[in-house]
Design an enzyme around this catalytic site. Structure first.
Site: not given
Lengths: 634, 607
Positions: B265, B319, B390
Site C-alpha cells: 500500500d 495506494h 480510491e
C-alpha cells in the site's frame, strides 16, 4: 478501501510547539546539528552517494535514519544522511520527554546519550526507614534490571560485544525518608525526586522518596530514560536528568474481571507489570461473579469447588500471594472484590447439603432476564446468618492474603429486587439490600480485627441513589461510579460529598463497542472507547462545582478502567487493555490540561514500544508509517 | 475413578479446616464429586452437569470433557463449517496417531506427493488436540483410504471441492473412506476427519490425554460459494510470516480457499521483487520486515497444501507510494506522485499519499518488472489482484506532468477526462500482465481482480472494464445496489461488505464493530456470477500483537456462511463454533472468546 475519517484527525489542529513548554532548562538547547554532534555512535555510510542499486540492496539493510529538525524527527533514507540515527534515539533526544506518564514537577533532560548495559546498574540504599523497605528496594531494583536485560536480549545483545566502547556504570543511590511500610496505602506519599548526572566515568542517580512506592516509581522513570538503540545495538541512557514527580490522583486502577472468563496467573502478572510501567497503583481484581468463582480460599473451599469453571481454572492462595508479591514490588495494591449480594452463582449452592440452608437464591433461574442483567442469575440470601459468617471468613482471608486492610470493595451492584421479592414478600427488597450491606459491613469489621477499613467501596447502584445514599455513612463508604458521566445520579454521588472512584462507562469501560454477546445487537455499551477518548475524559474539570458556599467540593480519589470479560479471553487481553489503560494512567497521574496532542501520540507510541519489550502484546496506535513519520499522520 | 478419589480427599481436608474455624459449619465433612462433567442434551447441546450421581450408570451421553461432548452432540457434532449432510454416531473409539495409516493406492500417482503433505497436516492437527502429546496409547489400527479421481492439481475457481467421508469402526479397527474429485476435496475431507476427533483431556493439571474418534460417520459435502476469502493487509503494519502461516492454518481449518494478500500500500512495500529491489529498499519498514522471494514461494506452497490459493494484490494506481519514491534519484522522473504529501487531505484517503504516475512511461516499465516477479510467484493459473480503489483525481490533478500528458491524449480535465486516464492505466496494466503470463507459457487469459470504485459504477463500468476479464470485488456497504447491478450486467463479483465483513470496523471513526453473529447473519445472493465473499483484516490498528483475536473466530463465521450458507442462524451454530474456537486454540491460533465461559459450558442458556 476505507475512509480515514476522524480516526487520526481529531488532534489535527494541535501544534507540536506546545511540547516545548513542557521541557525546561537543557531541553531545547539542541538544534538538529547539535543533536547530531552529541551522538556517540553514529557511523558514516562509506560511499553512500552513488553506488549502484543492486549493491546497496545486497549488502546494506534498507535502513532509515531519523534527524531531529524543528523539534521533530524526520525520516530519511540512511544513504541520504551523514549520520545513521535510529527512531528511538531520535525520539529520546528530540523535543519530547518520552516519559509516560508525564511527570508533574519540573523536568530537565540532557540531549546527550551515554552507552550503558543492564549489568552495569547497581543499587546503594543510602537511607531507608526499615529493613523491609531496604529489601523491597533491592527486589524492585532487580525487577528493573531484569527489564533492562530483557531489552538487551530483544536486540540479541546477549554475550555479544557492542562496538560502542565500554558501557558506563550507573550507580543508583536511593534515599527513602518516610514510612516504614512498603505497602501502597491510602496515605502513601508517592512523590519522588530523581537526578542523574555523570561523575567521572560513572553515572550517578540520586533518588529521594518518602515511601517505597515513591522510590519504585523513580526506578520506573529511570528505566524510561534508558532505551535500546537498534543501530548501535546497545542500551543508551540520557547523560543527565532531573525529574520531580508525584501523582495528581491517589487511586489509579485497572479492574480485571476473572469470572466471566478465566485468566491464568501469568496473564495477571503481565498485567501487573504493564500497570507498574504506567505507575498505576491499584489492581482491582473482580475475582468472582455469577458465572464463576475461581478463588480457592482455605476458609471456604466450597466456593471454588462449586463455582470454578474447571479444576484448572482456579487461583490458589499461592497464586494470589504470587500476584500480591509482584504487585507490591510494582507499587500496586491488589484489591480483591468478591461481588455481593448480587453477581453470585453456583459457588453458593452447597448450603443445603452442608446443612447451612440456602445461601443464595435464583441461581441459574430461567428466564434469566426477569431476575438478573445477564445469565446466569444468582443472589445471596440476605436472611441467612450463615451467609455473613462465610463472608466474614472470606473477607478475613482476602485481607490476610493481600495485606490491604485500609480499603475494601464490597461489590454491591445490580441487585435484582424481583429475585428477592419472590422469596421475601414481607419486606421491601431495597431494605433487604440496605440491611445486607450493613451486615456485610459488620462482617468486614470483624474480619479486619474489629476495625473498619478507612474506605469501603460500593459500586454505584440504586443503593447509592437518594433516599438510600444518605443512609450510607460518608465516613466509611465510598462509591465507585460506573454510570455514565452524563447521568445525573453519577453526579449526585459526587455532589453529596462521597469519596469516589470514577469508572464512567462512557469513557473508561474497556469492554464497550463489541456488540452483544447474546445476539447481534449493539450490546450494553458502545462504541469502543478509543485511547484518545479515555485520555481526554476529565469530568472533574468540566463539571466541578464552583466554590460556592454550602456545596461540598467533590472528593474524587481517582479512577479505574474496567475490563469486563464477557467477550474477552486470555488471548486478547493485552491488546484490549493496552495501550488504552496507559492513556488512563497518564490522565490520573499527570492530568495535563491538554488532550491527545501530537506529543501525547509520540510519547504513548514510545510507551507502547516499552510495553512490547516487556512482553505485553499492546495494540498499535496507528500504521507503522505513522510511527516512522509521526507528524505526517496528525 | 482415580480422579474422583483425589477430589474427595482434597475436600475432606479442606472442609475440616472450615469446621475448625466456625461453629456453624456442618457437623460432618461433605464429599463433593467433581462438578465438571458434560452432558449432551438433545436439541440444546452440552451442559456442565451440576451434580453427577456418584456411581450412576455412566451413560454414553456424559463426557469427561466439553470438547468431547461437542464432538458428538448434535446433528453436526463439532464440525465447522457445517457439511451438507452428516450422520454421526454418538459413540467414540480411542485412537492413536501412531497407529493411523493413510492408503493412497486409489489416488493417481501425480497427486500423491501433495496428498502425503496433506495427511501430515491432518496428523499433526490430531496430535495438537492433545497439545502435542497423545499420552493414552491404544493400538487400534486406523486406516484412511483416500480416493482421488482426477490428476489435476490446479487450484482455480472451478476446482471441484466436494468429498465423501465414511467412518466405520469396530472393536479391533477403524476404517475411513474418503472419496473426492480432486486433492483439494480430499484435503477438505481430511480436515473434516480431524474434526471428528477430540481429546478427552481434563483441565486438572495432570497430563493425560487420549484421542477419541466418532465411531461412525457418513458425510457428503461441498461448498456453496467458490471463493471463500480472507484478506490480510501487510502494509499498514507488517505482519511476520509466522503469523500469516497461522492465519492460513486457521483458514484451512474452516475450509476457506483464497488468501487475498494485500501485500503493498502507500505505507510500505514489504514484498521483495528480485527485478526491482528498490521497492523494498525504499518501501520496507526495516530490513527485518520484508517478505523475501523464497518466503513468498514457500508461503504459496504452504497455502496450496492447505487447499488455499494465494491472490497477491499490488494495489494501483492509488495506494502506491513508499517503495515508488526513488524515480527522481535514478533519473526516471516521478514514478508516483503526491508521495508522502504533507497536506494529505484531498490527495488521498489517509496519510501517506501516493498514486502511480501514468504520464511516466518508466513507471509502466517498472510495473512490468514487478508483474514479472509476481507472475513467477503465483501458482498457475494465476489470479492476480490489481487493486484499483480510491483513486484521488485531485492527486493527479496536482501534477503538471500528468496534466500535460492528458492534454496530449486529448483528455480534458473534467472527471471524465481523469476517468479515461484511470481506465487507460488499467488497460495497460492488464495488457502487461497478460503478456507476462503468456511469456511464462500460460495459454489462456486469466481473470484479474479489481476493487469496486468510481470506475466500476454501473453506468460506467462497461465502457472501461471488460466483464470477461475482470472480477469485481465489491466493498460497498450492504445497502448499496452495486453488487446486484454488477451481477445483472454480467460481471463476476466477490462481496466484502465493509460495514459487516471488515474486521477493523469499530476501532476508528464512526465505524461499528460486527460481532460474529452479525457477520454470520449476512447472506449473499445466489447467482452463478456471485463467486463468493471475503473477510478483510486491514491493519491500521492491528499488527502481530492482537492479530489472532481480531480475526478469529469472527472470520470462521463467514467461512461457514460461504461454505454451507445454512438457513439456520447463529443460535443453532454457536455450540459448533465454540468447539471450533477450542480447536483453533489447540492448533495455536488464539481465537477470541464468544461469551463468558459459563455460556460455553451451558449451550443455549445465554440466549
Amino acid at each position: 478501501m476505507k475512509s480515514w475519517g476522524e480516526a487520526l484527525g481529531r488532534s489535527a489542529g494541535a501544534q507540536f510547539s506546545r511540547v516545548g513548554r513542557l521541557r525546561r532548562a537543557l531541553l531545547l538547547l539542541a538544534a538538529a546539528a547539535c543533536t547530531a554532534a552529541a551522538l556517540l555512535y553514529w557511523r558514516q555510510q562509506a560511499d553512500s552517494a552513488h553506488r549502484p542499486l543492486h549493491s546497496l540492496y545486497a549488502n546494506v539493510a534498507p535502513q532509515w535514519s531519523w534527524i531531529c529538525r524543528n523539534d521533530r524527527c524526520e525520516r530519511f533514507l540512511a544513504t541520504e544522511t551523514p549520520v545513521l540515527q535510529s527512531l528511538p534515539t531520535c525520539n529520546m533526544l528530540c523535543a519530547s520527554t518520552q516519559l509516560w506518564p508525564q511527570p508533574t514537577g519540573p523536568v530537565s533532560l540532557a540531549t546527550a546519550a551515554a552507552h550503558v548495559s543492564a549489568h552495569g546498574f547497581s543499587l546503594q540504599v543510602v537511607a531507608s526507614p526499615s529493613r523491609e523497605i531496604k529489601d523491597h528496594l533491592a527486589d524492585a531494583f532487580n525487577l528493573m534490571v531484569e527489564d533492562l536485560k530483557a531489552l538487551e536480549r530483544n536486540a540479541g545483545l546477549d554475550g555479544r560485544r557492542s562496538s560502542s566502547g565500554t558501557p558506563r556504570d550507573v550507580v543508583v543511590r536511593v534515599n527513602v525518608n518516610g514510612t516504614a511500610d512498603p505497602r501502597m496505602r491510602q496515605d502513601t506519599d508517592e512523590t519522588y525526586k530523581l537526578t542523574l548526572r555523570p561523575v567521572a566515568h560513572t553515572l550517578v542517580v540520586d533518588l529521594a522518596a518518602r515511601s517505597f512506592v515513591g522510590a519504585r516509581h523513580g526506578f520506573e522513570t529511570l528505566s524510561q530514560l534508558v532505551w535500546l538503540d537498534p543501530y548501535a545495538a546497545s542500551l543508551l541512557i540520557l547523560e543527565a536528568a532531573t525529574v520531580e514527580d508525584g501523582p495528581r490522583f491517589r487511586y489509579r486502577g485497572l479492574l480485571l474481571d476473572t469470572a466471566r472468563n478465566f485468566f491464568p496467573v501469568s496473564d495477571i502478572l503481565r498485567t501487573i507489570d504493564a500497570m507498574g510501567a504506567c505507575k498505576l497503583n491499584t489492581f482491582h481484581w473482580h475475582v468472582s461473579d455469577s458465572q464463576s468463582f475461581p478463588l480457592r480460599l482455605n476458609s471456604a473451599p466450597q466456593l471454588a469447588q462449586h463455582g470454578a469453571y474447571g479444576p484448572g481454572a482456579v487461583y490458589t492462595t499461592d497464586d494470589v500471594r504470587t500476584v500480591v508479591r509482584r504487585a507490591r514490588l510494582r507499587g500496586i495494591r491488589v484489591l480483591i472484590e468478591v461481588d455481593a449480594p448480587a453477581h453470585v452463582g453456583r459457588a453458593w449452592t452447597w448450603g443445603p447439603v452442608a446443612g447451612l440452608g440456602h445461601l443464595a437464591h435464583c441461581v441459574e433461574v430461567e428466564p434469566w432476564s426477569t431476575y438478573c442483567g445477564e445469565p446466569p442469575c444468582g443472589q445471596l440470601n440476605p436472611r441467612n446468618p450463615n451467609v455473613y459468617a462465610i463472608l466474614e471468613r472470606v473477607y478475613a482471608e482476602i485481607i490476610q492474603l493481600t495485606g490491604v486492610d485500609d480499603i475494601f470493595h464490597l461489590g454491591g451492584d445490580e441487585v435484582s429486587e424481583r429475585c428477592w421479592a419472590q422469596h421475601f414478600n414481607d419486606t421491601d427488597p431495597m431494605e433487604l439490600w440496605f440491611d445486607f450491606t450493613k451486615r456485610a459491613m459488620r462482617a468486614l469489621e470483624r474480619a479486619n480485627g474489629g476495625k473498619l477499613p478507612e474506605l469501603t467501596l460500593l459500586w454505584s447502584s440504586r443503593l447509592t441513589h437518594t433516599p438510600y445514599l444518605e443512609r450510607l455513612d460518608k465516613k466509611h463508604f465510598g462509591v465507585q461510579i460506573w454510570g455514565s458521566s452524563r447521568w445525573p445520579e453519577s453526579r449526585a454521588v459526587l455532589d453529596a460529598g462521597y469519596r469516589s472512584i470514577l469508572s464512567h462507562v462512557d469513557a473508561w469501560y474497556l469492554d464497550c463497542g463489541f456488540g452483544s454477546w447474546r445476539d447481534s445487537s449493539d450490546g450494553h455499551c458502545g462504541p469502543y472507547r478509543s485511547w484518545q477518548q479515555i485520555y481526554e475524559h476529565r469530568p472533574w474539570i468540566e463539571e466541578m462545582p464552583g466554590l460556592t458556599a454550602g456545596v461540598e467540593p467533590w472528593r474524587i480519589d481517582g479512577g479505574a478502567a474496567c475490563q469486563w470479560t464477557e467477550q474477552l479471553g486470555s488471548g486478547g487481553l493485552d491488546a484490549r487493555v493496552w495501550p488504552r489503560t496507559a492513556a488512563l494512567a497518564e490522565r490520573l497521574w499527570s492530568d495535563r490540561s491538554e488532550g491527545a496532542t501530537a506529543d501525547v501520540y509520540l510519547r504513548l507510541d514510545t510507551q507502547r514500544t516499552r510495553l512490547l519489550a516487556k512482553g505485553i502484546h499492546a495494540a498499535p496506535l496507528w500504521p507503522r508509517w505513522c510511527s516512522h513519520n509521526p507528524h505526517a499522520c496528525l | 475413578m482415580e480422579f474422583g478419589r483425589r477430589w474427595a480427599l482434597v475436600v475432606l481436608g479442606l472442609s475440616c479446616s472450615v469446621s475448625c474455624h466456625d461453629t456453624t459449619a456442618p457437623p460432618a465433612p461433605i464429599v463433593y464429586e467433581p462438578s465438571w462433567t458434560y452432558k449432551c442434551v438433545p436439541d440444546e447441546g452440552c451442559h456442565r452437569s451440576a451434580h453427577p450421581q456418584p456411581g450412576a450408570n455412566s451413560s454414553s451421553l456424559i463426557f469427561p470433557s466439553l470438547d468431547l461432548c461437542r464432538t458428538v452432540c448434535g446433528r453436526f457434532g463439532g464440525l465447522w463449517p457445517r457439511p451438507v449432510t452428516a450422520a454421526l454416531s454418538t459413540q467414540t473409539v480411542r485412537i492413536h496417531p501412531n497407529f493411523l495409516r493413510f492408503d493412497l493406492s486409489n489416488a493417481p500417482v501425480e497427486t500423491r506427493d501433495i496428498l502425503v503433505e496433506m495427511t501430515h497436516v491432518a496428523t499433526q492437527n490430531l496430535i495438537d488436540e492433545c497439545d502435542g502429546n497423545v499420552s493414552v496409547v491404544v493400538e487400534t489400527p486406523v486406516v484412511v483410504y483416500i480416493t482421488v479421481k482426477t490428476t489435476n492439481l490446479n487450484l482455480t475457481l472451478d476446482t471441484l471441492e466436494q468429498y465423501r467421508l465414511d467412518v466405520q469402526s469396530k472393536e479391533s479397527n477403524a476404517v475411513i473412506h474418503i472419496v473426492a474429485e480432486t486433492v483439494y476435496g480430499a484435503r477438505h475431507a481430511l480436515e473434516t476427519f480431524t474434526q471428528l476427533v477430540s481429546s478427552d483431556k481434563l483441565d486438572d493439571g495432570e497430563y493425560r490425554c487420549g484421542l477419541r474418534l466418532v465411531a461412525g460417520a457418513k458425510i457428503w459435502d461441498q461448498p456453496v460459494y467458490k471463493y471463500r476469502g480472507f484478506l490480510l493487509d501487510t502494509s499498514r503494519n507488517f505482519i511476520p510470516m509466522d503469523d500469516i502461516k497461522r492465519m492460513l492454518d486457521a483458514m484451512a481449518t474452516v475450509k476457506m480457499n483464497v488468501f487475498h494478500w494485500h501485500a503493498t500500500d502507500s505505507h510500505s512495500f514489504p514484498l521483495e521483487s528480485k527485478r526491482v529491489p528498490q521497492f523494498t529498499r525504499y518501501g520496507a519498514y526495516s530490513a527485518y520486515e520484508i517478505y523475501s522471494a523464497e518466503e513468498i514461494r514457500e508461503l504459496i506452497h504452504y497455502a496450496r497444501v492447505r487447499g488455499i490459493r494465494v491472490v497477491i494484490e499490488i494495489d494501483s494506481p492509488a495506494h502506491a507510494g513508499n517503495g515508488w519514491q526513488w524515480g527522481q534519484e535514478f533519473g526516471y522522473g516521478d514514478l508516483a506522485v503526491c508521495v508522502n504529501a504533507r497536506q494529505w487531505r484531498g490527495l488521498c484517503i489517509q496519510p501517506p499519499c501516493g498514486q502511480l504516475n501514468p504520464a511516466n512511461p518508466t513507471m509502466y516499465r517498472v510495473l512490468r518488472d514487478l508483474y514479472k516477479d509476481i507472475a513467477e510467484y503465483l501458482p498457475k493459473p494465476a489470479l492476480f489482484h490489481m487493486g484499483g480503489d480510491e483513486v484521488f483525481l485531485g492527486c493527479w490533478n496536482s501534477s503538471e506532468q500528468i496534466l500535460t500528458y492528458m492534454e496530449s491524449r486529448n483528455y480534458d480535465t473534467s472527471v471524465d477526462g481523469f476517468i479515461k486516464l484511470w481506465s487507460e492505466f488499467h488497460e495497460k496494466a492488464l495488457n502487461m500482465w497478460d503478456e507476462e503470463l503468456t511469456a511464462l507459457g500460460q495459454e489462456e487469459k486469466q481473470p484479474v481482480m479489481l476493487w469496486s470504485s468510481e470506475l466500476t459504477q454501473a453506468h460506467r463500468i462497461q465502457k472501461h472494464l471488460s466483464k470477461d476479464r475482470y472480477i469485481i470485488e465489491v466493498w460497498e456497504p450492504i445497502n448499496s445496489p452495486l453488487l446486484v447491478q454488477l451481477i445483472r450486467l454480467g460481471y463476476k463479483v466477490v462481496s466484502v461488505p465493509k460495514d459487516i465483513w471488515y474486521l477493523d470496523h469499530g476501532f476508528w471513526g464512526q465505524t461499528k464493530y460486527s460481532n460474529w453473529r452479525r457477520m454470520y447473519a449476512h447472506t449473499l445472493p445466489r447467482d452463478p456470477h456471485m463467486l463468493g465473499g471475503e473477510v478483510a483484516a486491514w491493519s491500521e490498528y492491528v499488527d502481530s500483537q492482537g492479530l489472532d483475536t481480531r480475526v478469529w473466530p469472527r472470520t470462521a463465521a463467514v467461512a461457514e456462511r460461504l461454505w454451507a450458507d445454512p438457513n439456520s442462524g447463529a443460535i443453532a451454530a454457536e455450540s459448533r463454533l465454540q468447539r471450533l474456537r477450542a480447536r483453533l486454540g489447540s492448533r495455536g491460533i488464539r481465537a477470541d472468546v464468544l461469551s463468558p465461559q459459563w455460556c460455553a459450558q451451558h449451550d443455549q442458556h445465554c440466549v
